[in-house]
Design a protein around this motif. Structure first.
Motif, mmCIF file in Angstrom:
data_model
loop_
_atom_site.group_PDB
_atom_site.id
_atom_site.type_symbol
_atom_site.label_atom_id
_atom_site.label_comp_id
_atom_site.label_asym_id
_atom_site.label_seq_id
_atom_site.Cartn_x
_atom_site.Cartn_y
_atom_site.Cartn_z
ATOM 1 N N GLU A 552 -10.272 -37.741 33.140
ATOM 2 C CA GLU A 552 -10.461 -39.033 33.785
ATOM 3 C C GLU A 552 -9.152 -39.530 34.404
ATOM 4 O O GLU A 552 -9.155 -40.481 35.186
ATOM 5 N N LEU A 553 -8.054 -38.897 34.049
ATOM 6 C CA LEU A 553 -6.743 -39.254 34.565
ATOM 7 C C LEU A 553 -5.964 -37.972 34.821
ATOM 8 O O LEU A 553 -5.945 -37.070 33.967
ATOM 9 N N ASP A 554 -5.373 -37.868 35.985
ATOM 10 C CA ASP A 554 -4.588 -36.689 36.321
ATOM 11 C C ASP A 554 -3.248 -36.722 35.588
ATOM 12 O O ASP A 554 -2.542 -37.739 35.606
ATOM 13 N N GLY A 555 -2.893 -35.599 34.934
ATOM 14 C CA GLY A 555 -1.674 -35.551 34.151
ATOM 15 C C GLY A 555 -0.422 -35.780 34.978
ATOM 16 O O GLY A 555 0.499 -36.471 34.551
ATOM 17 N N ALA A 556 -0.384 -35.194 36.179
ATOM 18 C CA ALA A 556 0.797 -35.355 37.022
ATOM 19 C C ALA A 556 0.972 -36.802 37.449
ATOM 20 O O ALA A 556 2.080 -37.348 37.453
ATOM 21 N N THR A 557 -0.136 -37.439 37.810
ATOM 22 C CA THR A 557 -0.072 -38.836 38.224
ATOM 23 C C THR A 557 0.382 -39.728 37.070
ATOM 24 O O THR A 557 1.223 -40.618 37.244
ATOM 25 N N ALA A 558 -0.146 -39.453 35.879
ATOM 26 C CA ALA A 558 0.238 -40.239 34.704
ATOM 27 C C ALA A 558 1.716 -40.066 34.403
ATOM 28 O O ALA A 558 2.420 -41.023 34.068
ATOM 29 N N PHE A 559 2.206 -38.854 34.548
ATOM 30 C CA PHE A 559 3.612 -38.565 34.279
ATOM 31 C C PHE A 559 4.523 -39.287 35.262
ATOM 32 O O PHE A 559 5.476 -39.974 34.892
ATOM 33 N N MET A 560 4.230 -39.143 36.560
ATOM 34 C CA MET A 560 5.088 -39.733 37.575
ATOM 35 C C MET A 560 5.031 -41.248 37.593
ATOM 36 O O MET A 560 5.973 -41.905 38.021
ATOM 37 N N SER A 561 3.925 -41.810 37.141
ATOM 38 C CA SER A 561 3.817 -43.266 37.104
ATOM 39 C C SER A 561 4.340 -43.846 35.798
ATOM 40 O O SER A 561 4.252 -45.063 35.570
ATOM 41 N N GLY A 562 4.857 -43.000 34.921
ATOM 42 C CA GLY A 562 5.480 -43.478 33.699
ATOM 43 C C GLY A 562 4.521 -43.841 32.591
ATOM 44 O O GLY A 562 4.925 -44.500 31.625
ATOM 45 N N GLN A 563 3.247 -43.380 32.658
ATOM 46 C CA GLN A 563 2.289 -43.713 31.609
ATOM 47 C C GLN A 563 2.562 -42.931 30.329
ATOM 48 O O GLN A 563 2.102 -43.303 29.257
ATOM 49 N N PHE A 564 3.248 -41.789 30.450
ATOM 50 C CA PHE A 564 3.786 -41.123 29.271
ATOM 51 C C PHE A 564 5.145 -40.541 29.653
ATOM 52 O O PHE A 564 5.436 -40.343 30.837
ATOM 53 N N THR A 565 5.992 -40.279 28.674
ATOM 54 C CA THR A 565 7.320 -39.733 28.919
ATOM 55 C C THR A 565 7.530 -38.501 28.038
ATOM 56 O O THR A 565 6.723 -38.219 27.134
ATOM 57 N N PHE A 566 8.608 -37.786 28.299
ATOM 58 C CA PHE A 566 8.908 -36.621 27.476
ATOM 59 C C PHE A 566 10.413 -36.399 27.459
ATOM 60 O O PHE A 566 11.152 -36.879 28.317
ATOM 61 N N THR A 567 10.858 -35.627 26.488
ATOM 62 C CA THR A 567 12.219 -35.102 26.452
ATOM 63 C C THR A 567 12.116 -33.619 26.105
ATOM 64 O O THR A 567 11.151 -33.189 25.478
ATOM 65 N N GLY A 568 13.117 -32.847 26.533
ATOM 66 C CA GLY A 568 13.104 -31.422 26.225
ATOM 67 C C GLY A 568 12.893 -30.559 27.452
ATOM 68 O O GLY A 568 13.248 -30.945 28.572
ATOM 69 N N ASP A 569 12.303 -29.406 27.244
ATOM 70 C CA ASP A 569 12.151 -28.371 28.268
ATOM 71 C C ASP A 569 11.029 -28.729 29.240
ATOM 72 O O ASP A 569 9.850 -28.644 28.909
ATOM 73 N N MET A 570 11.410 -29.111 30.464
ATOM 74 C CA MET A 570 10.411 -29.484 31.464
ATOM 75 C C MET A 570 9.530 -28.295 31.843
ATOM 76 O O MET A 570 8.343 -28.445 32.138
#
Length: 582
Positions: A552-570
């Motif tokens: 229901e939500l595209d992962g790339a869009t969620a990532f770039m819009s800051g809906q989730f964040t990460f640290t480590g190996d991109m």
């Protein structure tokens, strides 16, 4: 995307008539005056081998990644040694892949380099006690070595199987071959010394794991004798993995340990110097008929093809074909824009997909890069360059405070104004330079045309964050916990070959908690808790990731819009979606 470029024409460059374009071949570069500087390397290596008769046998490993020029070096070295009077044999391992008995072909190739009289006497000698007791078939081993001359090669597979099973016969074969080489070297002196046979084995890394181990075993057990030198070309990482896969040892036993016992002189082909790589690229562009189109863009092309000759050729060929397709479809555009978009896809397919879906990301991220770099160079706002201040003044998403604002305050304002993921992407200097180049090349191009070109420049089968088909309704998870626990059941081990990764999930929201996904040795496990040393930490609200799992939500869009964040190996984050079939 509508402003004209400063100092450059906004009109697209026209390519030459299609009849003048040419594809580039993938043949090794064997001509003298190699722009990559391999001639000097070959000269020194040839001299060293020529002075090392007494040190034989030894095995030299010519190591390097795909396309760096291993075959070019080996073919040049072959020619150089032949000119010095040494006997050489060139064996392409990959050309025998898929046939029964690639190692038998190696054995025959080496033996066929000896004098026929020597091998014929060997044949007569071996019609005796030890070989006769071992097996009637084994009597034909030396005869098989002469298959090209006397047509007796049909028993090669059975012979090799017998050799591998019978240690006594293998030892005897090694002794007979050593004696034959001793006689041959006396008959064929070179530069006042006994003769030296140099055997080149190329493209080992393209073979199956079985062929790799069998060929190396054949060299070690049967052919490593005085007056014999082997030069083997391979990609170290690829061969390490193939050996490890074949020998099936515990994880702590690496293929590199096996190679250390086989290769006495490992040598890694150095990456070409930037100047040499630019000369090489210009030659390729001239040969393809497109040099005039990329004046001033050579550096960014060299950098983003890693100065790798094969990558340069592939880049030019793919670009040329795509450009012709654009022209045929009535869509002439700037070749440098198409080139930079293609380079972006090669370098970072995840970001390339974002550009494909929303070309506005280019302008927004380019602004972030320019402002971020300027901020890093000054202690306070009053010292920012005037062009950056002007840029900030015209952007609604970023505002300066007073002139005394410190660098840290500027950075904090910058982080608040842009998606959190930009900070991670900005650490990749090559990506930043590419995006800035794309923005420059796209000035004066309509947004619609730019987005169309971005799609044309991305190979759909190779993209990261590719959106898969929706799963059947009965498999859609109803909660984050249900979704993450489904991961092992939809794991596709063939898509994660060689992957060892630990992903830590730090989940907030309605289903707050900590989860660990471990992908290792073709398996996937999910446990609750916190990992000691995760490769990636994903910080996400449970409802956001549930929407991603339900498509229901595209992962790339969620990532770039800051809906989730990460640290480590991109890289792991970008690949992760391809490991599972929802």
């Amino acid at each position: 995307m509508v402003k004209a470029r400063r100092g450059r024409s906004a009109s697209p460059r026209r390519m030459r008539p299609a009849a003048e374009y040419r594809f580039l071949g993938d043949q090794p570069y064997t001509e003298p005056h190699d722009p990559l500087g391999y001639d000097s390397l070959v000269e020194q290596l040839g001299n060293l081998i020529g002075r090392s008769h007494a040190s034989s046998p030894f095995v030299i490993g010519i190591e390097g990644p795909w396309g760096v020029g291993k075959s070019s070096v080996m073919l040049k070295l072959d020619k150089r040694l032949t000119q010095d009077g040494l006997r050489t044999v060139y064996y392409n391992a990959w050309s025998h892949e898929g046939r029964r008995g690639a190692t038998e072909a190696l054995l025959k190739t080496v033996l066929a380099a000896l004098d026929e009289d020597i091998v014929q006497r060997w044949v007569r000698f071996d019609r005796s006690q030890k070989w006769k007791r071992a097996s009637v078939v084994l009597l034909r081993v030396p005869v098989v070595a002469l298959a090209a001359r006397v047509g007796l090669g049909s028993a090669a597979d059975r012979v090799w199987d017998s050799l591998q099973r019978n240690v006594e016969v293998a030892n005897d074969f090694h002794q007979r071959f050593s004696e034959a080489m001793e006689e041959w070297s006396k008959r064929n002196p070179a530069a006042g010394q006994p003769g030296l046979l140099v055997v080149f084995i190329d493209d080992l890394d393209r073979c199956s794991d079985k062929s790799v181990v069998d060929i190396l075993t054949a060299v070690k057990l049967y052919l490593t004798v005085p007056r014999c030198v082997f030069v083997i070309g391979y990609d170290r990482m690829a061969v390490d993995e193939l050996i490890h896969r074949r020998i099936g040892q515990p994880a702590m036993v690496k293929g590199s340990m096996y190679l250390e016992k086989m290769i006495q002189v490992p040598f890694s082909i150095p990456q070409a110097e930037p100047q040499a790589a630019r000369v090489c690229l210009r030659e390729y562009l001239e040969e393809a008929g497109v040099a005039s189109l990329f004046a001033g863009s050579e550096d960014i092309i060299v950098r983003n093809t890693d100065s790798n000759p094969r990558k340069m050729k592939r880049f030019i060929n793919v670009l040329l074909l795509r450009w012709i397709a654009e022209e045929a479809a009535g869509h002439p555009s700037r070749p440098e824009l198409l080139a930079f978009l293609q380079l972006l896809n090669l370098h970072d397919r995840g970001f390339s997909l974002l550009v494909d879906r929303n070309f506005g990301v280019v302008e927004r991220f380019a602004d972030y890069v320019r402002i971020s770099r300027a901020v890093d160079q000054v202690p306070k706002a009053a010292l920012l360059p005037s062009d950056v201040v002007e840029l900030i003044a015209h952007k609604s998403y970023f505002h300066l405070g007073d002139d005394a604002e410190s660098r840290e305050q500027l950075r904090e304002t910058l982080r608040a104004a842009f998606p959190a993921s930009y900070q991670g992407y900005c650490q990749d200097e090559r990506l930043c330079d590419l995006v800035l180049a794309i923005r420059e090349a796209a000035s004066g191009v309509s947004l619609q045309e730019a987005e169309r070109l971005a799609k044309a420049s991305r190979e759909a089968s190779e993209t990261a964050f590719e959106r898969p088909s929706p799963p059947p309704p009965d498999r859609l998870p109803e909660s984050f916990k249900e979704g993450i626990l489904q991961m092992p059941s939809v794991f596709r081990p063939e898509r994660a070959a060689g992957v060892n990764a630990v992903i830590q999930w730090k989940v907030t929201g309605p289903e707050a908690g900590n989860w660990i996904t471990t992908v290792k040795d073709g398996t996937c496990t999910v446990t609750e808790g916190e990992a000691l040393s995760p490769d990636v930490i994903i910080n996400t609200p449970s409802d956001v990731w549930l929407k991603i799992l339900r498509r229901e939500l595209d992962g790339a869009t969620a990532f770039m819009s800051g809906q989730f964040t990460f640290t480590g190996d991109m890289g792991i984050l970008m690949q992760m979606g391809s490991w599972f079939e929802s």
